[in-house]
Design an enzyme around this catalytic site. Structure first.
Site, PDB file in Angstrom:
ATOM      1  N   ASP A  94      26.693  44.241  31.372  1.00 25.13           N
ATOM      2  CA  ASP A  94      26.795  45.276  32.387  1.00 25.13           C
ATOM      3  C   ASP A  94      26.579  44.681  33.772  1.00 25.13           C
ATOM      4  OD1 ASP A  94      25.642  47.591  34.126  1.00 25.13           O
ATOM      5  OD2 ASP A  94      26.528  48.592  32.383  1.00 25.13           O
ATOM      6  N   ASP A 234      45.775  54.740  49.927  1.00 19.30           N
ATOM      7  CA  ASP A 234      46.253  53.833  48.889  1.00 19.30           C
ATOM      8  C   ASP A 234      47.213  52.790  49.437  1.00 19.30           C
ATOM      9  OD1 ASP A 234      46.482  52.890  46.230  1.00 19.30           O
ATOM     10  OD2 ASP A 234      48.301  54.055  45.922  1.00 19.30           O
ATOM     11  N   HIS A 239      48.738  48.404  53.223  1.00 19.64           N
ATOM     12  CA  HIS A 239      50.020  47.722  53.041  1.00 19.64           C
ATOM     13  C   HIS A 239      50.985  47.977  54.198  1.00 19.64           C
ATOM     14  CE1 HIS A 239      48.418  46.942  49.205  1.00 19.64           C
ATOM     15  NE2 HIS A 239      48.966  47.909  48.520  1.00 19.64           N
TER      16      HIS A 239
END
Length: 473
Positions: A94, A234, A239
């Site tokens: 973990d 996003d 981008h």
């Protein structure tokens, strides 16, 4: 002199890559196929130590890697894959458990310099960075983090401060996979290596610029992730604004990443913040039915806006950006429309001569195309448009995957494919006024070009048509 502002530091080459999240979706779709390609070409020769919360062993990881490479459509060279598989090992544990990092320390013992690559949710970036430091793993190493780098201007600054407590800026890299795309880089090469284009890249010759990132597919099984992010965060903030920077920047005064980053910062710093009155948000019909999406979601799956750059080169030239899911085609393309001649000599009362267009396809079937006017054979029929250009795949052969360049840069210490932090801040500044508006997005039908309101952005005559292929043979 090596200590000038424009001279980048000499970054260390790694002799091991530690990949956190090696069993995750990004690693399966992008990183593992890219690592195989790098091994096949002989560019990757260091061991890859995966870290993941799983009960797998090394053999299970190698089987998973093979499945990922096959799923990517890659023809496997067995000898190359054997070398790749031999380089893979796994530390299971973990990310919030100190014992995991003790095992990582044991795994990298004996290596002089290590790259830690975080292909994990951004909420874990600071947790893992702090744990690496606590285990002494921030020495003789660098940290590479995936996007998004923050979710607004304030959180990006806070994340930088938190990571900088453990890794200085020369040992911290921020991924934007568009920067690893050679077709995006070719925007700069095409502009500055060709005197044919350089003189006309100016407000005196350019009427408007359109940048489109269209996808004909929906959010599929990424509903829970996408609903927290949306189109703007996003792809637009990172981008598309990186593409704009390559397209609009002035030539750098030195051939290195720092000089290039400064020119990107200058042009983004001159870019106005997005105006809500000149912005359209959309959401495709059926999005709210996707698993993981809030039934009352106001997350946008489409975004379009008009922008301006207030500098000497671009003053008054509109830049139109649009992106969306479930649109008519998949295409990432820049269309530069040149100004028309001052007199209409070859058209008629009912037919006007169309403008010259210069198109850059920067994803998929990448290439450059110019739409020029020539005379038709028939007398008095007006000019016709003829495309000329270069299909990169035909001329250059296989294009490297963006993540091949990113992972290679992460290992060897090449900052060219990574985001310059001042430009990250400018990108968040530019989008801040249109983040999380109160108004719900407009609905649009899947397979369309988004909400019709986007066709009525101020000053827009029309969106130039995008085809599925840059050259329709």
């Amino acid at each position: 002199m090596s200590d000038t502002l424009l001279s980048p530091p000499e970054l260390e080459r790694s002799d091991a890559l530690v990949l956190f999240g090696i069993t995750g979706d990004l690693a399966r779709k992008m990183l593992l196929p890219a690592l195989y390609r790098l091994t096949e070409s002989g560019r990757l020769t260091v061991p890859v130590i995966g870290v993941a919360a799983t009960d797998w062993d090394d053999d299970a990881l190698r089987r998973h890697a093979r499945e990922a490479v096959v799923a990517a459509g890659t023809d496997i060279d067995e000898a190359a894959f054997d070398r790749f598989a031999a380089s893979l090992s796994l530390v299971a544990g973990d990310f919030t458990d100190d014992a995991t990092f003790s095992r990582v320390r044991d795994a990298v013992a004996g290596f002089d310099f290590v790259t830690h690559y975080l292909a994990i949710p951004p909420s874990l970036f600071t947790t893992v960075a702090a744990s690496l430091a606590a285990a002494g793993l921030n020495r003789h190493s660098r940290l590479v983090v995936e996007k998004p780098f923050g979710d607004d201007l304030a959180s990006a600054r806070a994340l930088q401060d938190e990571l900088a407590a453990h890794f200085d800026d020369d040992h911290l890299m921020r991924v934007d996979h568009f920067l690893g795309n050679r077709a995006v880089e070719s925007l700069m090469v095409s502009r500055f290596a060709n005197t044919l284009l350089a003189p006309i890249w100016h407000r005196s010759y350019v009427d408007n610029v359109q940048i489109s990132l269209a996808e004909d597919f929906d959010v599929a099984d990424r509903g829970s992730f996408y609903d927290q992010v949306g189109c703007l965060r996003d792809v637009v903030q990172n981008h598309m604004l990186q593409v704009l920077a390559f397209l609009a920047m002035d030539p750098p005064s030195a051939t290195n990443a720092r000089a290039q980053g400064l020119e990107k910062w200058r042009v983004l710093h001159a870019t106005r913040t997005m105006d809500p009155a000149e912005t359209v948000r959309g959401q495709y019909d059926g999005y709210r039915d996707v698993e993981g999406v809030d039934p009352g979601s106001t997350t946008e799956t489409y975004f379009a806006t008009r922008m301006f750059i207030d500098n000497w080169r671009w003053s008054g030239v509109p830049f139109y950006l649009r992106s969306g899911k479930a649109l008519a085609v998949t295409a990432t393309e820049v269309v530069v429309e040149l100004r028309k001649p001052p007199l209409e000599l070859f058209g008629g009362a009912s037919t006007k001569t169309p403008p010259n267009l210069i198109r850059f396809r920067v994803d998929g079937d990448t290439g450059i195309r110019a739409d020029l006017m020539v005379s038709k054979p028939e007398k008095n029929t007006g000019p016709m448009t003829v495309p000329i250009g270069v299909d990169f795949a035909r001329v250059l052969g296989r294009q490297e995957l963006p993540y091949e360049n990113i992972l290679y840069g992460a290992v060897v210490g090449d900052p060219e494919c990574f985001a310059f932090f001042p430009t990250v801040l400018e990108c968040w500044r530019i989008v801040e006024p249109v983040l999380d508006p109160a108004e719900p997005p407009l609905r649009y039908a899947p397979g369309s070009w988004g909400p019709q309101a986007a066709d009525r952005l101020p000053g827009l005559r029309e969106w130039h048509e995008l085809s599925r292929c840059l050259f329709d043979d």
